[in-house]
Scaffold this motif. Structure first.
Motif, mmCIF file in Angstrom:
data_model
loop_
_atom_site.group_PDB
_atom_site.id
_atom_site.type_symbol
_atom_site.label_atom_id
_atom_site.label_comp_id
_atom_site.label_asym_id
_atom_site.label_seq_id
_atom_site.Cartn_x
_atom_site.Cartn_y
_atom_site.Cartn_z
ATOM 1 N N UNK A 1 -3.715 2.210 8.043
ATOM 2 C CA UNK A 1 -2.911 3.303 7.769
ATOM 3 C C UNK A 1 -1.650 3.085 8.848
ATOM 4 N N UNK A 2 -1.951 2.411 10.089
ATOM 5 C CA UNK A 2 -0.908 2.037 10.945
ATOM 6 C C UNK A 2 -0.040 1.094 10.419
ATOM 7 N N UNK B 1 6.740 1.574 6.720
ATOM 8 C CA UNK B 1 7.446 1.513 5.384
ATOM 9 C C UNK B 1 7.261 2.990 4.884
ATOM 10 N N UNK B 2 6.308 3.668 5.231
ATOM 11 C CA UNK B 2 6.238 4.993 4.472
ATOM 12 C C UNK B 2 7.194 6.029 4.619
ATOM 13 N N UNK B 3 8.014 6.063 5.768
ATOM 14 C CA UNK B 3 8.845 7.348 5.658
ATOM 15 C C UNK B 3 10.005 7.001 4.854
ATOM 16 N N UNK B 4 10.462 5.835 4.586
ATOM 17 C CA UNK B 4 11.508 5.247 3.474
ATOM 18 C C UNK B 4 11.092 6.190 2.105
ATOM 19 N N UNK C 1 14.908 1.890 -7.969
ATOM 20 C CA UNK C 1 16.110 1.349 -7.192
ATOM 21 C C UNK C 1 16.128 1.346 -5.896
ATOM 22 N N UNK C 2 15.196 1.965 -5.161
ATOM 23 C CA UNK C 2 15.038 1.721 -3.743
ATOM 24 C C UNK C 2 14.445 0.624 -3.388
ATOM 25 N N UNK C 3 13.175 0.259 -4.259
ATOM 26 C CA UNK C 3 12.338 -1.107 -3.848
ATOM 27 C C UNK C 3 13.476 -2.310 -4.317
ATOM 28 N N UNK C 4 14.132 -2.150 -5.475
ATOM 29 C CA UNK C 4 14.914 -3.449 -5.622
ATOM 30 C C UNK C 4 15.909 -3.721 -4.672
ATOM 31 N N UNK D 1 0.790 -1.300 0.017
ATOM 32 C CA UNK D 1 0.117 0.026 -0.088
ATOM 33 C C UNK D 1 0.713 1.347 -0.089
ATOM 34 N N UNK D 2 2.073 1.400 0.777
ATOM 35 C CA UNK D 2 2.738 2.567 0.835
ATOM 36 C C UNK D 2 3.395 2.659 -0.640
ATOM 37 N N UNK D 3 3.981 1.486 -1.280
ATOM 38 C CA UNK D 3 4.698 1.777 -2.431
ATOM 39 C C UNK D 3 3.536 2.204 -3.639
ATOM 40 N N UNK D 4 2.331 1.591 -3.449
ATOM 41 C CA UNK D 4 1.386 2.282 -4.582
ATOM 42 C C UNK D 4 1.079 3.638 -4.160
#
Length: 425
Positions: free
Chosen positions: A388-389, A394-397, A186-189, A136-139
């Motif tokens: 959301x919790x 993962x979201x801050x990255x 590159x981050x997610x890889x 969800x954070x990635x999307x």
């Protein structure tokens, strides 16, 4: 007057009054208590704010995005992106970023990108073992490209509010959009390799030729829409109408996944979304008119120039300010109200208004993925059926990665202006 209007608006925001209503009530209070104008002036200025040809592009791009989602275009784009990058570990996560970038080149909307791509990608990511919060954070973060890659609804709003060329803003968005997409990929890889996610991402994907054939008409859409704009054949508004017509033809007659029975729901969603944005534009236009009568933009520009002294310090201060604003105020309202105030000061510092517009759009787009009011967060959480919790881990990255990109976009203006200067200078 300006201080009172701002205070009323902020108090109403704190009371959870809808953004458009809060801005409108603050403006009406300003007319009633600080001017001698009759209230009919409010209706006149609201009409003036909406009576602009470029704004007609907004409902058409929203409608085009909804037609694409239902007509199978988004699914074919995902299959094509997965064929390109899905064979490596973490390839499905990169597919999310790449597909959002392609879809953004047609829809112009971050929220539309979240729903259209997330509805397919988030379940696929979860099925292959990715944590729901990460998916969800990635999307949500990747969908930010929906307002950076042209056509972009916030860019249209900035262009209208500051009298800046919309085609130039569109062409300037490509460099920053590609930078953000590359950094996120590159981050997610690396993240997937560290955590061992995505080892089975290559299973069941199509070959590149087959996926390319099936996605041909989907990939042709941004070429037609953006090619018409940059080739001088169409205006952005005319291109938005062409996007709707093309999506209808492809969905109804070529892919045949769009049915006449679907159209009522699609039009209904599009009208509601467009009405919300137009309501904000109308009341924010009235608010801005009152500020202009008090010379607030000119006075603010003078104060900012004296306070910050150098362009670098001004951009640093503006970015910090906009980042905080984006957490609490809807992007469209922020651009319409703040654009005419901040842009004149940027011009006095010698900053190109197109470059400054890209900085504003990228920064405020971060507000869509930052708590407490990030609209992309709630959309992605709804699609992922998670809270959301569970995304906060993962979201801050992702936010930090986009902030790094924002710093590069801010202080390397040629990233935004290089292609613009090549085509328009």
């Amino acid at each position: 007057m300006a201080g009172t209007m701002l205070a009323i608006m902020l108090v109403l925001f704190a009371l959870s009054v809808p953004v458009a209503v809060a801005i409108g009530l603050a403006a009406i209070a300003g007319i009633e208590f600080y001017t001698r104008f009759p209230l009919i002036v409010a209706a006149q200025q609201i009409y003036v704010a909406l009576d602009r040809f470029p704004l007609a592009a907004i409902p058409f791009f929203i409608l085009a995005g909804n037609l694409m989602e239902t007509g199978g275009i988004s699914r074919r784009l995902i299959a094509f992106a997965r064929a390109l990058v899905g064979g490596v570990q973490g390839g499905l996560a990169v597919t999310t970023v790449l597909t959002c970038m392609i879809f953004a080149a047609i829809s112009g909307s971050s929220v539309a990108t979240t729903f259209a791509i997330g509805a397919i990608m988030i379940p696929a990511l979860k099925r292959l073992g990715y944590p729901a919060g990460f998916a969800a954070s990635l999307q949500a973060s990747s969908a930010e490209l929906g307002v950076v890659i042209p056509p972009s609804i916030p860019m249209i709003l900035y262009g209208v509010a500051t009298q800046t060329s919309i085609p130039e803003l569109f062409i300037a968005g490509f460099g920053p959009g590609l930078l953000i997409a590359t950094v996120l990929s590159l981050l997610v890889l690396g993240w997937c390799r560290v955590n061992g996610w995505g080892k089975a991402d290559g299973e069941g994907r199509m070959g590149i030729l087959q996926a390319g054939r099936e996605a041909f008409f989907a990939l042709l859409m941004p070429v037609i829409v953006l090619g018409g704009i940059y080739g001088g054949v169409t205006t952005p508004t005319e291109a938005s109408v062409i996007a709707v017509a093309y999506a209808l033809v492809v969905g109804l007659l070529i892919h045949r996944e769009l049915r006449l029975s679907h159209l009522y729901g699609i039009f209904r969603r599009s009208v509601i979304t467009s009405s919300v944005i137009m309501f904000i534009i109308a009341t924010a236009g009235l608010f801005s008119w009152l500020l202009n009568r008090q010379r607030v933009p000119d006075l603010m520009a003078e104060w900012l120039v004296e306070t910050f002294g150098t362009p670098a310090l001004y951009l640093l201060g503006v970015n910090a300010f906009l980042f905080v604003v984006g957490m609490f105020v809807e992007t469209s309202a922020s651009i319409i109200v703040l654009g005419p105030i901040l842009a004149p000061a940027a011009v006095r510092f010698g900053i190109d208004p197109v470059h400054f517009g890209i900085i504003m759009v990228v920064n405020l787009a971060l507000g869509m993925v930052t708590p407490p009011f990030g609209v992309n967060l709630f959309a992605a959480a709804q699609v992922a059926e998670t809270g959301i919790d569970r995304m906060i881990r993962y979201l801050p990255v992702f936010i930090l990665a986009v902030l790094v990109c924002l710093g590069i976009i801010t202080y390397v203006p040629q990233l935004s202006l290089g292609l613009r200067d090549l085509l328009y200078r």
